[in-house]
Scaffold this motif. Structure first.
Motif, PDB file in Angstrom:
ATOM      1  N   ARG A   2     -21.711   8.318   5.966  1.00  0.00           N
ATOM      2  CA  ARG A   2     -22.885   7.508   5.679  1.00  0.00           C
ATOM      3  C   ARG A   2     -22.792   6.188   6.425  1.00  0.00           C
ATOM      4  N   SER A   5     -23.727   3.406  11.301  1.00  0.00           N
ATOM      5  CA  SER A   5     -23.178   3.786  12.595  1.00  0.00           C
ATOM      6  C   SER A   5     -23.152   5.308  12.715  1.00  0.00           C
ATOM      7  N   GLY A   6     -23.497   6.002  11.642  1.00  0.00           N
ATOM      8  CA  GLY A   6     -23.340   7.450  11.626  1.00  0.00           C
ATOM      9  C   GLY A   6     -24.467   8.197  12.314  1.00  0.00           C
ATOM     10  N   HIS A   7     -24.284   9.477  12.352  1.00  0.00           N
ATOM     11  CA  HIS A   7     -25.238  10.362  13.015  1.00  0.00           C
ATOM     12  C   HIS A   7     -26.609  10.308  12.341  1.00  0.00           C
ATOM     13  N   ALA A   8     -26.620  10.303  11.008  1.00  0.00           N
ATOM     14  CA  ALA A   8     -27.890  10.295  10.273  1.00  0.00           C
ATOM     15  C   ALA A   8     -28.713   9.066  10.618  1.00  0.00           C
ATOM     16  N   TRP A   9     -28.019   7.945  10.760  1.00  0.00           N
ATOM     17  CA  TRP A   9     -28.732   6.710  11.087  1.00  0.00           C
ATOM     18  C   TRP A   9     -29.322   6.783  12.491  1.00  0.00           C
ATOM     19  N   ARG A  10     -28.544   7.294  13.446  1.00  0.00           N
ATOM     20  CA  ARG A  10     -29.047   7.423  14.821  1.00  0.00           C
ATOM     21  C   ARG A  10     -30.276   8.336  14.844  1.00  0.00           C
ATOM     22  N   GLU A  11     -30.240   9.383  14.029  1.00  0.00           N
ATOM     23  CA  GLU A  11     -31.400  10.277  13.921  1.00  0.00           C
ATOM     24  C   GLU A  11     -32.629   9.506  13.453  1.00  0.00           C
ATOM     25  N   ARG A  14     -33.997   7.318  16.125  1.00  0.00           N
ATOM     26  CA  ARG A  14     -34.692   8.140  17.113  1.00  0.00           C
ATOM     27  C   ARG A  14     -36.086   8.532  16.599  1.00  0.00           C
TER      28      ARG A  14
END
Ligand SMILES: [Zn+2]
Length: 119
Positions: A2, A5-11, A14
Motif C-alpha cells: 500500500r 509509491s506502490g503499483h496501485a498508486w501509479r495505476e 495513470r
C-alpha cells in the motif's frame, strides 16, 4: 504494497491524471496549468495526484473523489501551505486559550488608580 509509491498508486495516477490533464490546484504555479509528461521522474511540472482533503485531515487515500490531477510542485506546495495554516490555527487557538486563562487568573487592574496621578 500500500501507499503512494506502490503499483496501485501509479495505476491511479495513470487513470486520474492521464496525458492532457490540467493542474486542479487553485494556486497553480504555472499559467498554462498543463501537466507535462515524459519528463524525468519527480519533475516539478510532472503528473501527480493531489488529495483534495489531505490525509492528515481525514481524507481518503485512494478514493477517486478525493483525488485531482496536479503538478507535482503545486501538490507539494499546497500540502505545505495547508500544514502551515493548520499549525497557525492551532497556535492561535492555544494563544487564545492561554489569554483567556490568564485573564481569569489575574484581577483586572483598576483603571482609575493608574490612569490619574494627581500631584
Ligand atoms: Zn499546477
Amino acid at each position: 504494497m500500500r501507499g503512494r509509491s506502490g503499483h496501485a498508486w501509479r495505476e491511479l495516477v495513470r487513470l486520474l491524471c492521464p496525458p492532457g490533464s490540467y493542474c486542479q490546484v487553485d494556486e497553480c504555479e504555472y499559467p498554462s496549468r498543463e501537466i507535462l509528461f515524459d519528463l524525468r521522474p519527480r519533475h516539478p511540472q510532472g503528473p501527480s495526484l493531489d488529495h483534495i482533503v489531505e490525509l492528515w485531515e481525514g481524507g481518503a487515500e485512494e478514493d477517486p473523489d478525493n483525488l485531482q490531477p496536479a503538478h507535482l510542485r503545486c501538490n507539494v506546495l499546497k500540502s505545505a501551505r495547508r500544514r502551515a495554516e493548520h499549525r497557525a490555527a492551532l497556535t492561535l487557538a492555544t494563544q487564545r486559550a492561554t489569554r483567556v486563562t490568564a485573564m481569569d487568573e489575574q484581577p483586572r487592574p483598576k483603571r482609575s488608580a493608574q490612569a490619574f496621578d494627581p500631584d
